[in-house]
Structure formats: C-alpha cells, structure tokens
Design a protein around this motif. Structure first.
Motif: not given
Length: 338
Positions: A4-11
C-alpha cells in the motif's frame, strides 16, 4: 497482497552515484518520479557520524543503499546509524541494500585466535533494526546463514554472461573461462555453463598472505581467449600474475570479469601495465577517478538489476527471477541484444 505504500530510497555517502542511478531506473520502471529521501549524513569535527532525515518515513518501506567498501568502518557505521534513525522514526520495514558486503572475506576462523568478523557485522545490522538484506555476490555463500533475517544475494554471472556474449560474439568458439583459484571454480563454472564455454583453473600456492609462491594452469589454454572470473579484485597482484601465466601457457588474449573492484593501493597501475586487455568490473563500489581514467578498465552498471530487485522485494514478487537471462535482457533495455 500488493503493497500500500511506495518504496522509499535513502543513501549514505559510500556510493551516491549508484543510489541515484537506482532511483532513476525505478522511475523508468514505475513511470513516476522516484528520488532519494532528503537527509543529511555528516561528520562532526571528531569524525562522529550524524544523520538527520528530513522527510516523514512513518510506516514506510525503506531501502538503505550503502556498500560497506573503503573506508569500510565509516561506511558500516553510516549504514547502522541511518538504520537506527529510520527505526526510531517508525519506518515499517528497513531493507539494507549492500552492493558490496565488507568484511565478507572474514567468514571463518582460518587460524587460532582470529575473529569471524562477517558474523559480527551481521549481528550489528540485525541489532540496529535491519529487516532484510539485499546484496551482490557475497564472497562466501554461507554468510547468508549468519543472519536470522531474509538475505537476497544477487549474482553478477547473468550480467557478465550477457556482456561476454555481446563483446566476444565473433570469437565465442575460442573463449575459455578461467577460475583464478580452486575456491572460485563454482563461480567460474556458472558463467561457463551460461555461455557454453570450457573451463580451466589457475592453481596458486601461497607462502604467506599477499605473496604467491607458484601458479600452474590446470587445462589447455593454447590459442584461447581467456576470461578470468572472480568476485573481488583488491590489489590486483594475483589477477595480473594469473594473466601472465596464461599468456605464458599459450593464451592469445586475457580479459577479466570481477564483480567488486576494490582496486586498492597499486591495483590500477598494475592493471594498466598488465598483459590483460580489459578488466570489467561492476559499479558496486564507487569507482575512483583513477579507475574511470584507466583505458583497460570497463564498468558494467548494476542499477537496472538492483532497481528491479527493490521493486520485486517491495511488491512481494520473486527476486530469484533476476538470475535468469530472459528476465535481465529487457531490464537492460537492449544494451545486450541477443
């Protein structure tokens, strides 16, 4: 059940170039903008690491992109502290995307009174709050068993096989895959099977670490285009010596395909002066300016594969499908047309 949520990227700072490339590839796959979560990962004057996430991540499916390459300890601490920041900010799930898993060469006790550092790193990641691991070509497959959380280990073999078929299409009958030691035979055999090529081995014997006493070729390499396959190239001493031995045994050309280009110390200079025509590496580790400037080093992108693996993880679909050639060809969008 669809997410239901969007994938979120952090680096972190270890390989921002790769992280941004993964975000761009995901944007192409999704048909919508995908960017890295706005955050700062900085160091105080005493080199303590500080992380601040500027966006709301409560209930989100987070993917932290951070190889633990040189400087390994700094990059590992960044990964742990980012994970802690996300966990304390109520992220729903945290996947550590570790294109290069540092400390993987310390996977067993080879001598008395030595550590198993890979297991210690696994414990640290789990304790920090990582829910699953996504990595590439672990140095030792048993490291997956050091974790009590899911570990998806991607392989470079399918990409390398496509690259070999593309760049050596007019001389495939002469191609021979080479394992630089007995321990790497399984890895080399996998590529040899994919391209239907014979296999030979360079048997090396060490007097002590960092020194090679003797090398012998097991197999007939006369008149062959030899392609050395391995997972890590550090100082390139073994690799360049193996190339020389192959040429001495009648090989017409020597090339190398290495997943993780650590390339420390004199490595780039050795490669540039080597009898090897090309060294092909992936971008799992951020290439230095010297690596990018070296004429006989070529870099194969991993962003398309990692982007699809992240989407599959988020969607709850198969990651192992990326081991198949038919899956990878469209992902790489004609780069390796067959």
């Amino acid at each position: 059940m669809p997410a239901l949520t969007e994938p979120k990227l952090i680096s972190g700072n270890a390989n921002l170039t790769l992280a941004k490339s993964i975000a761009r590839r995901m944007a192409v796959h999704r048909g919508m903008a995908v960017s890295l979560v706005d955050a700062r990962v900085e160091r105080f004057n005493d080199q303590e690491i500080f992380v601040e996430v500027y966006e709301n991540v409560r209930g989100e499916d987070m993917f932290v992109i951070q190889p633990t390459s040189n400087p390994a300890n700094d990059n590992l601490m960044e990964l742990l502290i980012i994970t802690d920041a996300l966990r304390r900010s109520s992220a729903d799930r945290i996947t550590a995307v570790i294109p290069y898993f540092g400390y993987a060469r310390q996977d067993r006790r080879a001598k008395a009174r030595t550590p198993i550092s890979a297991k210690l790193v696994a414990n640290l990641l789990v304790e920090a709050g990582v829910d699953r691991i996504l990595t590439l070509d672990l140095h030792a497959a048993q490291i997956q068993g050091f974790f009590d959380i899911p570990v998806d280990n991607l392989y470079s073999a399918p990409i390398f096989a496509l690259d070999i078929e593309h760049h050596f299409k007019n001389q495939m009958d002469d191609v021979m895959i080479i394992s630089p030691d007995v321990g790497g035979v399984a890895r080399a055999r996998e590529i040899a099977k994919r391209i239907n090529a014979p296999l030979a081995i360079v048997d090396k014997r060490r007097e002590k670490a960092g020194e090679i006493a003797e090398m012998k070729v097991i197999g007939d390499v006369s008149g062959k285009t030899c392609i050395i396959v391995d997972d890590i190239c550090d100082t390139a001493g073994t690799l360049c010596k193996a190339a020389e031995v192959l040429v001495e045994n009648g090989a017409t050309e020597v090339h190398a395909y290495i997943t993780h280009g650590v390339l420390s110390g004199p490595a780039v200079e050795r490669v540039s002066k080597s009898v090897m025509k090309t060294l092909v590496i992936t971008d799992s580790i951020e290439p230095t300016d010297a690596v990018r400037a070296c004429d006989n080093i070529r870099i194969v992108p991993t962003a398309p594969m990692f982007a699809q693996a992240i989407l599959n993880t988020w969607n709850g679909t198969s990651v192992s499908s990326l081991f198949e050639t038919d899956t990878l060809v469209p992902i790489y969008e004609g780069l390796y047309s067959r």
